[in-house]
Structures are given as structure tokens and as C-alpha cells.
Design a protein around this motif. Structure first.
Motif, PDB file in Angstrom:
ATOM      1  N   LYS A 169     -11.077  40.040  12.093  1.00 20.45           N
ATOM      2  CA  LYS A 169     -12.485  39.973  11.687  1.00 20.45           C
ATOM      3  C   LYS A 169     -12.893  38.509  11.528  1.00 20.45           C
ATOM      4  O   LYS A 169     -12.883  37.955  10.426  1.00 20.45           O
ATOM      5  CB  LYS A 169     -12.686  40.758  10.390  1.00 20.45           C
ATOM      6  CG  LYS A 169     -12.400  42.248  10.534  1.00 20.45           C
ATOM      7  CD  LYS A 169     -12.573  42.995   9.224  1.00 20.45           C
ATOM      8  CE  LYS A 169     -12.279  44.473   9.394  1.00 20.45           C
ATOM      9  NZ  LYS A 169     -12.403  45.209   8.103  1.00 20.45           N
ATOM     10  N   LEU A 170     -13.283  37.907  12.639  1.00 25.70           N
ATOM     11  CA  LEU A 170     -13.570  36.482  12.656  1.00 25.70           C
ATOM     12  C   LEU A 170     -15.048  36.156  12.789  1.00 25.70           C
ATOM     13  O   LEU A 170     -15.436  34.990  12.635  1.00 25.70           O
ATOM     14  CB  LEU A 170     -12.809  35.809  13.814  1.00 25.70           C
ATOM     15  CG  LEU A 170     -11.289  35.990  13.810  1.00 25.70           C
ATOM     16  CD1 LEU A 170     -10.683  35.314  15.031  1.00 25.70           C
ATOM     17  CD2 LEU A 170     -10.669  35.435  12.535  1.00 25.70           C
ATOM     18  N   HIS A 171     -15.877  37.158  13.068  1.00 26.81           N
ATOM     19  CA  HIS A 171     -17.293  36.868  13.286  1.00 26.81           C
ATOM     20  C   HIS A 171     -17.955  36.412  11.997  1.00 26.81           C
ATOM     21  O   HIS A 171     -17.775  37.000  10.927  1.00 26.81           O
ATOM     22  CB  HIS A 171     -18.009  38.105  13.815  1.00 26.81           C
ATOM     23  CG  HIS A 171     -19.480  37.876  14.054  1.00 26.81           C
ATOM     24  ND1 HIS A 171     -19.947  36.924  14.916  1.00 26.81           N
ATOM     25  CD2 HIS A 171     -20.575  38.477  13.510  1.00 26.81           C
ATOM     26  CE1 HIS A 171     -21.272  36.938  14.923  1.00 26.81           C
ATOM     27  NE2 HIS A 171     -21.672  37.868  14.078  1.00 26.81           N
ATOM     28  N   VAL A 172     -18.698  35.319  12.098  1.00 25.92           N
ATOM     29  CA  VAL A 172     -19.464  34.802  10.966  1.00 25.92           C
ATOM     30  C   VAL A 172     -20.907  34.661  11.435  1.00 25.92           C
ATOM     31  O   VAL A 172     -21.231  33.774  12.222  1.00 25.92           O
ATOM     32  CB  VAL A 172     -18.922  33.422  10.497  1.00 25.92           C
ATOM     33  CG1 VAL A 172     -19.792  32.860   9.387  1.00 25.92           C
ATOM     34  CG2 VAL A 172     -17.475  33.536  10.046  1.00 25.92           C
ATOM     35  N   ASN A 173     -21.776  35.571  10.977  1.00 22.71           N
ATOM     36  CA  ASN A 173     -23.171  35.497  11.407  1.00 22.71           C
ATOM     37  C   ASN A 173     -23.926  34.432  10.613  1.00 22.71           C
ATOM     38  O   ASN A 173     -23.387  33.817   9.692  1.00 22.71           O
ATOM     39  CB  ASN A 173     -23.861  36.864  11.297  1.00 22.71           C
ATOM     40  CG  ASN A 173     -23.861  37.407   9.880  1.00 22.71           C
ATOM     41  OD1 ASN A 173     -23.949  36.654   8.914  1.00 22.71           O
ATOM     42  ND2 ASN A 173     -23.789  38.727   9.747  1.00 22.71           N
ATOM     43  N   VAL A 174     -25.158  34.212  10.980  1.00 22.30           N
ATOM     44  CA  VAL A 174     -25.937  33.126  10.385  1.00 22.30           C
ATOM     45  C   VAL A 174     -26.101  33.303   8.878  1.00 22.30           C
ATOM     46  O   VAL A 174     -25.962  32.343   8.109  1.00 22.30           O
ATOM     47  CB  VAL A 174     -27.319  33.020  11.070  1.00 22.30           C
ATOM     48  CG1 VAL A 174     -28.208  32.026  10.324  1.00 22.30           C
ATOM     49  CG2 VAL A 174     -27.159  32.585  12.520  1.00 22.30           C
ATOM     50  N   SER A 175     -26.374  34.532   8.433  1.00 21.45           N
ATOM     51  CA  SER A 175     -26.598  34.749   7.002  1.00 21.45           C
ATOM     52  C   SER A 175     -25.328  34.496   6.197  1.00 21.45           C
ATOM     53  O   SER A 175     -25.377  33.919   5.101  1.00 21.45           O
ATOM     54  CB  SER A 175     -27.116  36.170   6.751  1.00 21.45           C
ATOM     55  OG  SER A 175     -26.160  37.137   7.158  1.00 21.45           O
ATOM     56  N   VAL A 176     -24.184  34.920   6.735  1.00 22.89           N
ATOM     57  CA  VAL A 176     -22.914  34.669   6.046  1.00 22.89           C
ATOM     58  C   VAL A 176     -22.618  33.172   6.026  1.00 22.89           C
ATOM     59  O   VAL A 176     -22.209  32.620   5.008  1.00 22.89           O
ATOM     60  CB  VAL A 176     -21.762  35.432   6.739  1.00 22.89           C
ATOM     61  CG1 VAL A 176     -20.410  34.999   6.175  1.00 22.89           C
ATOM     62  CG2 VAL A 176     -21.944  36.935   6.554  1.00 22.89           C
ATOM     63  N   PHE A 177     -22.857  32.530   7.146  1.00 18.68           N
ATOM     64  CA  PHE A 177     -22.648  31.084   7.225  1.00 18.68           C
ATOM     65  C   PHE A 177     -23.512  30.362   6.195  1.00 18.68           C
ATOM     66  O   PHE A 177     -23.047  29.457   5.481  1.00 18.68           O
ATOM     67  CB  PHE A 177     -22.985  30.601   8.632  1.00 18.68           C
ATOM     68  CG  PHE A 177     -22.789  29.127   8.846  1.00 18.68           C
ATOM     69  CD1 PHE A 177     -21.542  28.608   9.137  1.00 18.68           C
ATOM     70  CD2 PHE A 177     -23.860  28.251   8.752  1.00 18.68           C
ATOM     71  CE1 PHE A 177     -21.358  27.244   9.333  1.00 18.68           C
ATOM     72  CE2 PHE A 177     -23.696  26.889   8.945  1.00 18.68           C
ATOM     73  CZ  PHE A 177     -22.428  26.387   9.232  1.00 18.68           C
ATOM     74  N   GLU A 178     -24.765  30.759   6.082  1.00 21.22           N
ATOM     75  CA  GLU A 178     -25.677  30.123   5.137  1.00 21.22           C
ATOM     76  C   GLU A 178     -25.220  30.342   3.702  1.00 21.22           C
ATOM     77  O   GLU A 178     -25.368  29.455   2.851  1.00 21.22           O
ATOM     78  CB  GLU A 178     -27.091  30.652   5.344  1.00 21.22           C
ATOM     79  CG  GLU A 178     -27.716  30.201   6.656  1.00 21.22           C
ATOM     80  CD  GLU A 178     -29.107  30.768   6.864  1.00 21.22           C
ATOM     81  OE1 GLU A 178     -29.499  31.670   6.085  1.00 21.22           O
ATOM     82  OE2 GLU A 178     -29.787  30.327   7.790  1.00 21.22           O
ATOM     83  N   SER A 179     -24.661  31.526   3.424  1.00 24.57           N
ATOM     84  CA  SER A 179     -24.211  31.794   2.060  1.00 24.57           C
ATOM     85  C   SER A 179     -23.063  30.874   1.668  1.00 24.57           C
ATOM     86  O   SER A 179     -22.984  30.407   0.521  1.00 24.57           O
ATOM     87  CB  SER A 179     -23.785  33.259   1.915  1.00 24.57           C
ATOM     88  OG  SER A 179     -22.583  33.518   2.620  1.00 24.57           O
ATOM     89  N   TYR A 180     -22.179  30.584   2.611  1.00 27.56           N
ATOM     90  CA  TYR A 180     -21.078  29.666   2.315  1.00 27.56           C
ATOM     91  C   TYR A 180     -21.562  28.222   2.239  1.00 27.56           C
ATOM     92  O   TYR A 180     -21.010  27.410   1.492  1.00 27.56           O
ATOM     93  CB  TYR A 180     -19.953  29.827   3.338  1.00 27.56           C
ATOM     94  CG  TYR A 180     -19.107  31.048   3.065  1.00 27.56           C
ATOM     95  CD1 TYR A 180     -18.117  31.026   2.093  1.00 27.56           C
ATOM     96  CD2 TYR A 180     -19.327  32.236   3.747  1.00 27.56           C
ATOM     97  CE1 TYR A 180     -17.357  32.154   1.810  1.00 27.56           C
ATOM     98  CE2 TYR A 180     -18.580  33.369   3.486  1.00 27.56           C
ATOM     99  CZ  TYR A 180     -17.590  33.322   2.514  1.00 27.56           C
ATOM    100  OH  TYR A 180     -16.846  34.445   2.238  1.00 27.56           O
ATOM    101  N   CYS A 181     -22.585  27.896   3.016  1.00 19.56           N
ATOM    102  CA  CYS A 181     -23.204  26.578   2.875  1.00 19.56           C
ATOM    103  C   CYS A 181     -23.745  26.397   1.460  1.00 19.56           C
ATOM    104  O   CYS A 181     -23.560  25.350   0.833  1.00 19.56           O
ATOM    105  CB  CYS A 181     -24.337  26.420   3.889  1.00 19.56           C
ATOM    106  SG  CYS A 181     -23.819  26.110   5.589  1.00 19.56           S
TER     107      CYS A 181
END
Length: 224
Positions: A169-181
Motif C-alpha cells: 500500500k504505497l499510494h499517497v494521494n494529494v489529500s494524504v500528502f497535504e495532511s503530512y505536510c
């Protein structure tokens, strides 16, 4: 264990990520590396306290022991991350995605705890996998192995075990990426109100613009 001292602000972190260039030949290290190092160090310190107070908290999952080093590397987290950046030039978004992978890995393997013995192997593995996910051009596993102080066989084994332990499970969508930002941003200043530049979203635009200006010949990486 002392955490890294961060003399940076959310605005400065945002500006650093926004202005990062894949053609940047300077020796300056992206600020996200210092922030990630601080987070990892605090996580390790917390895990040390948990294990010290609760012996049952020691991991009994033999599958994750592949990340344990025979000897604890004599490198701080930040020094290790800076070394990886110096020799791979992976962009800031790679470290954000790697951080997402580390969090996802710990959630998928709740008995695993980041400590001084496994952190270096975990970092080089997640950064290598994240680089393959984010970047268009990458070094071979053997090169990442040399950067991380490992053999190619060990690096390949770590990658394979990591993928299976993650369930691929490697997919990181934009919303997940933004949350980690945002999480990394809060590490600098809680409630700062700024936003880390969404480098994953704009990476293709950056590369396209650079291709028009100078061409890919100047940014092609040596494949080892």
C-alpha cells in the motif's frame, strides 16, 4: 536523546519547499530534513521511555527484525538524512512521502517501535521506495545501498520485506500528502497557519518548466 534544534519558522519551511529546484547544485539541505529528523528523534525518545517502563512493549514480531542493525550506526538521524540527500538529491516531497510510509508502516505493524538499532535501515528503505514513487529518474538499489552503508543484497531484502509488511500500500494521494505536510509544519510551530508547498502536486510542473529552460541533459542522474 536530545532532539534537533530548529531555528526555522513555518514560513521559512514553506519558502524552502516552494523554491526547491531539481537543478539546484548548492549544498543547502532542504529544511524538511531537519523537521523530519526532529520528529523521528522525539518518536525514538518516547519509545525508549515506553520500553524502559514496560518490558512487554518490546517487539516480538520477528518479521520486522530485518531492520535491526548488528551494531548501532554512529550517525545522528539528521546527519544520516543529510548524507542521503547529499548523494541522491531527492526532492523534499520524497521525504514527506517517506514520512507517510514510516507512519503507515508503524500502524500496520503495531509491535514495531523505532529505535537506534532499526531507524537507519528504516529511513534508507522508505526514502528509496518513496523516491521511486515520486521521482521520474532514480538511482539503482545498489547505489542507495552504498549511500546507506549497506550491501546491495541487504538493501534488496529490506525493500522486499518492507513492501510485504506494508501490504504494497504505497499510494499517497494529494489529500494524504497535504495532511503530512501539515503535520511537519506543526512540528515547526503549532498553529502557525502556513502551509508547506505541495511539492508532490507541482513536481511535474517544476520538471516541465526546467525541461524548457535547460533540458533534461543537465539534470539526468548517473545510473549505477
Amino acid at each position: 536523546m536530545a532532539t534537533s534544534s530548529l531555528a526555522i519558522s513555518p514560513r521559512k519551511l514553506r519558502s524552502d519547499l516552494y523554491s526547491y529546484s531539481y537543478q539546484n547544485d548548492s549544498n543547502s539541505t532542504p529544511l524538511v530534513i531537519a523537521v523530519l529528523a526532529s520528529l523521528i528523534e522525539r518518536t525514538m525518545a518516547r519509545n525508549e521511555r515506553i520500553v524502559k517502563n514496560c518490558t512487554w512493549a518490546l517487539s516480538k514480531d520477528t518479521r520486522t527484525r530485518v531492520f535491526d542493525s548488528h551494531e548501532t550506526p554512529d550517525l545522528t538521524i539528521q546527519s544520516y538524512l543529510e548524507r542521503i540527500f547529499r548523494y541522491t538529491r531527492a526532492g523534499p516531497s520524497v521525504y514527506v512521502v517517506a514520512y507517510a510510509y514510516i507512519d503507515r508502516f508503524c500502524q500496520a505493524n503495531p509491535e514495531f517501535r523505532i529505535d537506534a538499532r532499526n531507524v537507519h535501515r528504516l529511513l534508507i528503505t522508505t526514502i528509496m521506495v518513496a523516491s521511486k514513487y515520486v521521482e521520474d529518474m532514480n538511482y539503482r538499489n545498489s547505489y542507495f545501498a552504498r549511500v546507506g552503508g549497506l550491501t546491495a543484497n541487504v538493501m534488496n531484502k529490506l525493500e522486499l520485506e518492507f513492501l510485504f509488511l506494508m501490504g504494497f500500500k504505497l499510494h499517497v494521494n494529494v489529500s494524504v500528502f497535504e495532511s503530512y505536510c501539515c503535520h511537519l509544519e506543526r512540528e515547526v510551530s503549532i498553529g502557525g497557519g502556513y502551509h508547506i508547498e505541495k511539492t508532490l502536486r507541482c513536481a511535474e510542473e517544476i520538471k516541465s518548466r526546467q525541461q524548457e529552460e535547460k533540458g533534461y541533459n543537465q539534470i539526468a542522474r548517473i545510473m549505477l
